[in-house]
Design a protein around this motif. Sequence first.
Motif, PDB file in Angstrom:
ATOM      1  N   VAL A 177      34.962  38.444  18.200  1.00  0.00           N
ATOM      2  CA  VAL A 177      34.320  37.349  18.936  1.00  0.00           C
ATOM      3  C   VAL A 177      33.171  36.770  18.116  1.00  0.00           C
ATOM      4  O   VAL A 177      33.024  35.547  18.006  1.00  0.00           O
ATOM      5  CB  VAL A 177      33.836  37.848  20.320  1.00  0.00           C
ATOM      6  N   GLY A 178      32.360  37.637  17.518  1.00  0.00           N
ATOM      7  CA  GLY A 178      31.233  37.179  16.705  1.00  0.00           C
ATOM      8  C   GLY A 178      31.681  36.428  15.464  1.00  0.00           C
ATOM      9  O   GLY A 178      31.069  35.421  15.081  1.00  0.00           O
ATOM     10  N   THR A 179      32.750  36.902  14.839  1.00  0.00           N
ATOM     11  CA  THR A 179      33.288  36.211  13.669  1.00  0.00           C
ATOM     12  C   THR A 179      33.813  34.828  14.053  1.00  0.00           C
ATOM     13  O   THR A 179      33.552  33.841  13.357  1.00  0.00           O
ATOM     14  CB  THR A 179      34.400  37.052  13.005  1.00  0.00           C
ATOM     15  N   LEU A 180      34.506  34.767  15.158  1.00  0.00           N
ATOM     16  CA  LEU A 180      35.019  33.480  15.632  1.00  0.00           C
ATOM     17  C   LEU A 180      33.866  32.528  15.968  1.00  0.00           C
ATOM     18  O   LEU A 180      33.872  31.366  15.549  1.00  0.00           O
ATOM     19  CB  LEU A 180      35.914  33.683  16.854  1.00  0.00           C
ATOM     20  N   TYR A 181      32.863  33.018  16.696  1.00  0.00           N
ATOM     21  CA  TYR A 181      31.746  32.159  17.073  1.00  0.00           C
ATOM     22  C   TYR A 181      30.949  31.720  15.837  1.00  0.00           C
ATOM     23  O   TYR A 181      30.564  30.553  15.726  1.00  0.00           O
ATOM     24  CB  TYR A 181      30.830  32.851  18.090  1.00  0.00           C
ATOM     25  N   GLY A 182      30.724  32.620  14.901  1.00  0.00           N
ATOM     26  CA  GLY A 182      30.025  32.258  13.669  1.00  0.00           C
ATOM     27  C   GLY A 182      30.778  31.190  12.884  1.00  0.00           C
ATOM     28  O   GLY A 182      30.170  30.271  12.323  1.00  0.00           O
ATOM     29  N   THR A 183      32.104  31.286  12.872  1.00  0.00           N
ATOM     30  CA  THR A 183      32.923  30.292  12.186  1.00  0.00           C
ATOM     31  C   THR A 183      32.826  28.937  12.898  1.00  0.00           C
ATOM     32  O   THR A 183      32.728  27.893  12.244  1.00  0.00           O
ATOM     33  CB  THR A 183      34.390  30.766  12.105  1.00  0.00           C
ATOM     34  N   ILE A 184      32.812  28.958  14.212  1.00  0.00           N
ATOM     35  CA  ILE A 184      32.635  27.717  14.972  1.00  0.00           C
ATOM     36  C   ILE A 184      31.257  27.115  14.684  1.00  0.00           C
ATOM     37  O   ILE A 184      31.133  25.902  14.469  1.00  0.00           O
ATOM     38  CB  ILE A 184      32.836  27.969  16.485  1.00  0.00           C
ATOM     39  N   LEU A 185      30.233  27.957  14.676  1.00  0.00           N
ATOM     40  CA  LEU A 185      28.884  27.462  14.376  1.00  0.00           C
ATOM     41  C   LEU A 185      28.832  26.812  12.996  1.00  0.00           C
ATOM     42  O   LEU A 185      28.222  25.756  12.818  1.00  0.00           O
ATOM     43  CB  LEU A 185      27.864  28.596  14.449  1.00  0.00           C
ATOM     44  N   TYR A 186      29.461  27.462  12.016  1.00  0.00           N
ATOM     45  CA  TYR A 186      29.520  26.888  10.672  1.00  0.00           C
ATOM     46  C   TYR A 186      30.182  25.512  10.719  1.00  0.00           C
ATOM     47  O   TYR A 186      29.684  24.554  10.141  1.00  0.00           O
ATOM     48  CB  TYR A 186      30.285  27.811   9.713  1.00  0.00           C
ATOM     49  N   GLY A 187      31.317  25.426  11.396  1.00  0.00           N
ATOM     50  CA  GLY A 187      32.038  24.158  11.476  1.00  0.00           C
ATOM     51  C   GLY A 187      31.197  23.053  12.096  1.00  0.00           C
ATOM     52  O   GLY A 187      31.139  21.934  11.577  1.00  0.00           O
ATOM     53  N   PRO A 239      26.072  33.769   6.723  1.00  0.00           N
ATOM     54  CA  PRO A 239      25.031  34.014   7.729  1.00  0.00           C
ATOM     55  C   PRO A 239      25.441  33.619   9.146  1.00  0.00           C
ATOM     56  O   PRO A 239      25.003  34.249  10.112  1.00  0.00           O
ATOM     57  CB  PRO A 239      23.841  33.172   7.245  1.00  0.00           C
ATOM     58  N   HIS A 240      26.290  32.609   9.264  1.00  0.00           N
ATOM     59  CA  HIS A 240      26.720  32.212  10.596  1.00  0.00           C
ATOM     60  C   HIS A 240      27.534  33.321  11.265  1.00  0.00           C
ATOM     61  O   HIS A 240      27.430  33.529  12.474  1.00  0.00           O
ATOM     62  CB  HIS A 240      27.531  30.914  10.540  1.00  0.00           C
ATOM     63  N   ILE A 241      28.318  34.019  10.462  1.00  0.00           N
ATOM     64  CA  ILE A 241      29.124  35.122  11.001  1.00  0.00           C
ATOM     65  C   ILE A 241      28.305  36.408  11.087  1.00  0.00           C
ATOM     66  O   ILE A 241      28.176  36.999  12.155  1.00  0.00           O
ATOM     67  CB  ILE A 241      30.387  35.343  10.139  1.00  0.00           C
ATOM     68  N   ALA A 242      27.767  36.854   9.941  1.00  0.00           N
ATOM     69  CA  ALA A 242      27.151  38.179   9.850  1.00  0.00           C
ATOM     70  C   ALA A 242      25.749  38.261  10.448  1.00  0.00           C
ATOM     71  O   ALA A 242      25.334  39.342  10.878  1.00  0.00           O
ATOM     72  CB  ALA A 242      27.102  38.629   8.388  1.00  0.00           C
ATOM     73  N   LEU A 243      25.025  37.159  10.468  1.00  0.00           N
ATOM     74  CA  LEU A 243      23.639  37.212  10.931  1.00  0.00           C
ATOM     75  C   LEU A 243      23.412  36.537  12.278  1.00  0.00           C
ATOM     76  O   LEU A 243      22.351  36.677  12.874  1.00  0.00           O
ATOM     77  CB  LEU A 243      22.718  36.584   9.875  1.00  0.00           C
ATOM     78  N   VAL A 244      24.413  35.792  12.743  1.00  0.00           N
ATOM     79  CA  VAL A 244      24.286  35.139  14.046  1.00  0.00           C
ATOM     80  C   VAL A 244      25.431  35.575  14.967  1.00  0.00           C
ATOM     81  O   VAL A 244      25.190  36.201  15.995  1.00  0.00           O
ATOM     82  CB  VAL A 244      24.232  33.593  13.915  1.00  0.00           C
ATOM     83  N   GLY A 245      26.669  35.253  14.615  1.00  0.00           N
ATOM     84  CA  GLY A 245      27.795  35.504  15.512  1.00  0.00           C
ATOM     85  C   GLY A 245      27.979  36.962  15.890  1.00  0.00           C
ATOM     86  O   GLY A 245      28.040  37.301  17.083  1.00  0.00           O
ATOM     87  N   ILE A 246      28.066  37.837  14.909  1.00  0.00           N
ATOM     88  CA  ILE A 246      28.321  39.252  15.198  1.00  0.00           C
ATOM     89  C   ILE A 246      27.131  39.909  15.907  1.00  0.00           C
ATOM     90  O   ILE A 246      27.326  40.577  16.932  1.00  0.00           O
ATOM     91  CB  ILE A 246      28.753  40.017  13.928  1.00  0.00           C
TER      92      ILE A 246
END
Length: 148
Positions: free
Chosen positions: A91-101, A130-137
Amino acid sequence: MTQIFIRAWLLCGSLDILYAIANTMRKGGSALGVLHSVASGPFGDGVKDMGWVGGLIGLKVHFGIMAVMVATFLFAYRRIAALRTNSPWIVGTLYGTILYGVMYCVVLAWRWPALFPQTDPTQIAIALFPHIALVGIPLALMARKSAA
């Protein structure tokens, strides 16, 4: 939910801006330059002439954006069962990827269309991390823990 919001907002916001500063300084830039860049998004390039005041404005802008990112996730987390039943790592990886996009393909591309979106895979990875590892996850892990 207020307590999780504040903790996630401060943690994810701090991790993200510290990463941006460290990455920029590694390339010879400055912390103030990062903050000026953030502030120049909504306030234009003139903010760079404001010294540390412009830097503080950038910090406020950064944490304002992070508040929206965290609030959006927590709102969705409460309403979408799949976010609660799947692994917070996924879920965090997906959300971080969305945030990046959203950030790189919409927000930054709107403000600096000549520079964004990025096409270099290395630059994309550096910005995606950072969007995945430091925010999403971290956000997904904190939400899961607070719901338990």
